[in-house]
Design a protein around this motif. Structure first.
Motif, mmCIF file in Angstrom:
data_model
loop_
_atom_site.group_PDB
_atom_site.id
_atom_site.type_symbol
_atom_site.label_atom_id
_atom_site.label_comp_id
_atom_site.label_asym_id
_atom_site.label_seq_id
_atom_site.Cartn_x
_atom_site.Cartn_y
_atom_site.Cartn_z
ATOM 1 N N PRO A 123 3.016 8.191 -5.195
ATOM 2 C CA PRO A 123 4.210 9.051 -4.790
ATOM 3 C C PRO A 123 4.424 9.352 -3.351
ATOM 4 C CG PRO A 123 3.404 9.922 -6.764
ATOM 5 C CD PRO A 123 2.423 9.081 -6.212
ATOM 6 N N VAL A 124 5.510 9.262 -2.755
ATOM 7 C CA VAL A 124 5.684 9.996 -1.496
ATOM 8 C C VAL A 124 5.261 11.287 -1.369
ATOM 9 C CG1 VAL A 124 7.452 10.599 0.458
ATOM 10 C CG2 VAL A 124 7.541 8.212 -0.972
ATOM 11 N N ASP A 125 4.526 11.700 -0.362
ATOM 12 C CA ASP A 125 4.144 13.165 -0.414
ATOM 13 C C ASP A 125 4.911 14.074 0.118
ATOM 14 O OD1 ASP A 125 0.998 14.443 1.174
ATOM 15 O OD2 ASP A 125 2.725 15.399 0.362
ATOM 16 N N ASN A 157 14.722 2.883 -3.180
ATOM 17 C CA ASN A 157 14.522 4.298 -2.462
ATOM 18 C C ASN A 157 13.904 4.050 -1.125
ATOM 19 O OD1 ASN A 157 15.033 5.597 -4.920
ATOM 20 N ND2 ASN A 157 12.816 5.976 -5.561
ATOM 21 N N ALA A 158 12.896 3.082 -0.868
ATOM 22 C CA ALA A 158 12.316 2.710 0.251
ATOM 23 C C ALA A 158 13.623 2.020 1.330
ATOM 24 C CB ALA A 158 11.257 1.628 0.442
ATOM 25 N N LEU A 159 14.159 1.439 0.918
ATOM 26 C CA LEU A 159 15.522 0.962 1.773
ATOM 27 C C LEU A 159 16.492 2.145 2.152
ATOM 28 C CD1 LEU A 159 16.536 -2.583 0.127
ATOM 29 C CD2 LEU A 159 15.077 -2.103 2.085
ATOM 30 N N GLU A 160 16.720 3.087 0.955
ATOM 31 C CA GLU A 160 17.725 4.129 1.182
ATOM 32 C C GLU A 160 17.107 5.311 2.248
ATOM 33 O OE1 GLU A 160 19.056 5.805 -2.485
ATOM 34 O OE2 GLU A 160 20.073 7.335 -1.376
ATOM 35 N N TYR A 161 15.948 5.638 2.083
ATOM 36 C CA TYR A 161 15.416 6.622 3.013
ATOM 37 C C TYR A 161 14.722 6.036 4.389
ATOM 38 C CZ TYR A 161 12.923 10.871 4.339
ATOM 39 O OH TYR A 161 12.454 11.786 5.058
ATOM 40 N N ASN A 162 14.684 4.766 4.515
ATOM 41 C CA ASN A 162 14.226 4.195 5.771
ATOM 42 C C ASN A 162 15.146 3.292 6.446
ATOM 43 O OD1 ASN A 162 11.293 5.593 5.741
ATOM 44 N ND2 ASN A 162 11.584 4.446 3.592
ATOM 45 N N PRO A 163 16.180 3.765 6.607
ATOM 46 C CA PRO A 163 17.552 2.815 7.050
ATOM 47 C C PRO A 163 17.623 2.356 8.444
ATOM 48 C CG PRO A 163 18.520 4.944 7.032
ATOM 49 C CD PRO A 163 16.954 5.208 6.528
ATOM 50 N N GLU A 184 5.098 17.099 0.627
ATOM 51 C CA GLU A 184 4.474 18.102 1.700
ATOM 52 C C GLU A 184 4.849 17.518 3.192
ATOM 53 O OE1 GLU A 184 2.431 19.915 -1.358
ATOM 54 O OE2 GLU A 184 0.933 19.590 -0.256
ATOM 55 N N GLU A 185 4.425 16.034 3.012
ATOM 56 C CA GLU A 185 4.468 15.140 4.274
ATOM 57 C C GLU A 185 6.107 15.245 4.862
ATOM 58 O OE1 GLU A 185 1.872 12.088 4.361
ATOM 59 O OE2 GLU A 185 3.267 10.755 5.052
ATOM 60 N N VAL A 186 6.843 14.920 3.747
ATOM 61 C CA VAL A 186 8.263 14.753 3.672
ATOM 62 C C VAL A 186 9.256 15.459 3.073
ATOM 63 C CG1 VAL A 186 9.950 12.330 3.591
ATOM 64 C CG2 VAL A 186 7.539 12.078 3.722
ATOM 65 N N PRO A 187 9.049 16.676 3.589
ATOM 66 C CA PRO A 187 10.014 17.774 2.810
ATOM 67 C C PRO A 187 11.480 17.522 2.421
ATOM 68 C CG PRO A 187 9.377 18.669 5.027
ATOM 69 C CD PRO A 187 8.915 17.189 4.858
ATOM 70 N N ASP A 188 12.101 16.379 3.236
ATOM 71 C CA ASP A 188 13.583 16.302 2.711
ATOM 72 C C ASP A 188 13.738 15.252 1.863
ATOM 73 O OD1 ASP A 188 15.134 14.107 5.230
ATOM 74 O OD2 ASP A 188 12.850 14.162 4.449
ATOM 75 N N TYR A 189 12.453 14.667 1.526
ATOM 76 C CA TYR A 189 12.597 13.543 0.643
ATOM 77 C C TYR A 189 13.334 13.590 -0.448
ATOM 78 C CZ TYR A 189 11.276 8.915 -1.447
ATOM 79 O OH TYR A 189 11.257 7.603 -1.945
ATOM 80 N N LEU A 190 13.286 14.818 -1.465
ATOM 81 C CA LEU A 190 14.017 14.841 -2.670
ATOM 82 C C LEU A 190 15.505 15.195 -2.385
ATOM 83 C CD1 LEU A 190 11.246 16.603 -4.898
ATOM 84 C CD2 LEU A 190 12.169 14.249 -4.747
ATOM 85 N N HIS A 227 9.820 -2.099 9.126
ATOM 86 C CA HIS A 227 8.502 -2.755 8.632
ATOM 87 C C HIS A 227 8.526 -2.358 7.163
ATOM 88 C CE1 HIS A 227 4.668 -4.449 9.022
ATOM 89 N NE2 HIS A 227 4.094 -3.368 8.812
ATOM 90 N N ILE A 228 9.036 -0.929 6.978
ATOM 91 C CA ILE A 228 9.027 -0.528 5.584
ATOM 92 C C ILE A 228 10.035 -1.454 4.740
ATOM 93 C CG2 ILE A 228 9.707 1.411 3.943
ATOM 94 C CD1 ILE A 228 8.508 3.155 6.336
ATOM 95 N N ARG A 229 11.181 -1.680 5.213
ATOM 96 C CA ARG A 229 12.017 -2.322 4.711
ATOM 97 C C ARG A 229 11.852 -3.939 4.371
ATOM 98 N NH1 ARG A 229 15.704 0.076 8.197
ATOM 99 N NH2 ARG A 229 16.363 -2.096 9.017
ATOM 100 N N LYS A 265 0.928 -1.456 -0.019
ATOM 101 C CA LYS A 265 -0.062 0.012 0.049
ATOM 102 C C LYS A 265 0.921 1.319 0.041
ATOM 103 C CE LYS A 265 -4.166 2.198 2.329
ATOM 104 N NZ LYS A 265 -3.921 3.136 1.486
ATOM 105 N N ALA A 266 2.175 1.391 0.663
ATOM 106 C CA ALA A 266 2.773 2.543 1.004
ATOM 107 C C ALA A 266 3.521 2.829 -0.429
ATOM 108 C CB ALA A 266 3.894 2.224 1.813
ATOM 109 N N PHE A 267 3.541 1.876 -1.344
ATOM 110 C CA PHE A 267 4.268 1.983 -2.638
ATOM 111 C C PHE A 267 3.325 2.353 -3.769
ATOM 112 C CE2 PHE A 267 7.766 0.374 -0.492
ATOM 113 C CZ PHE A 267 7.457 -0.868 0.293
ATOM 114 N N VAL A 268 2.195 2.535 -3.507
ATOM 115 C CA VAL A 268 1.158 2.847 -4.413
ATOM 116 C C VAL A 268 1.070 4.035 -5.210
ATOM 117 C CG1 VAL A 268 -1.441 3.016 -5.094
ATOM 118 C CG2 VAL A 268 -0.594 0.893 -3.734
#
Ligand SMILES: O=C(C1CCC1)N1C[C@@H]2C[C@H]3C[C@@H](O)[C@@H](O)[C@]2(C1)O3
Length: 130
Positions: free
Chosen positions: A34-36, A81-87, A38-44, A95-97, A29-32
């Motif tokens: 784009p990462v928001d 990306n999920a592994l890199e951003y959620n280490p 606004e919710e995650v301002p440092d994501y990019l 759980h995300i990994r 579900k979390a992959f459906v």
């Protein structure tokens, strides 16, 4: 040639079916979407090439993929990306990994079991001819 377009139509049908099955799986579900940002301002600042299952589906419809390899390069960005951003070692990151690893394995097993090797080679020949 028209026969080549017949092959690419069939590749798009396979890729849509694969992507839709992943989108329906509760684990992913979390992959459906784009990462928001606004919710995650440092994501990019961390992730150079965001990707998600909805964007994959749009790319398929825009005829972005001529081979399974090209599709998998984008699809792999989702779990990478999920592994890199959620280490971190906290339960939420773990759980995300875990789900990212399940996504990686699920995609590969479906492609191995359901995409004909000769069909893959025909798609590669079309890509090399263009
Ligand atoms: O990496 C991701 C997604 C999970 C797989 C893709 N995100 C980055 C944020 C970190 C964590 C916390 C949530 O608040 C949510 O914003 C995100 C979304 O999950």
């Amino acid at each position: 040639e028209e026969q080549e377009e017949d092959v690419l139509r069939e590749l798009r049908l396979f890729l849509r079916n694969l992507t839709e099955r992943l989108m329906l799986d509760r684990r992913f579900k979390a992959f459906v979407k784009p990462v928001d940002i606004e919710e995650v301002p440092d994501y990019l600042m961390v992730i150079q090439k965001p990707m998600d299952l909805s964007t994959l589906l749009s790319n398929i419809d825009e005829h972005k993929y001529v081979t399974i390899k090209e599709f998998m390069s984008d699809a792999d960005l989702i779990w990478q990306n999920a592994l890199e951003y959620n280490p971190d070692s906290d339960p939420a990151d773990r759980h995300i990994r875990h789900r990212a690893c399940a996504l990686k394995d699920t995609m590969r097993v479906i492609v191995r079991d359901e995409l004909d090797k000769d069909f893959q080679r025909v798609c590669e020949e079309i890509r090399e001819s263009r």
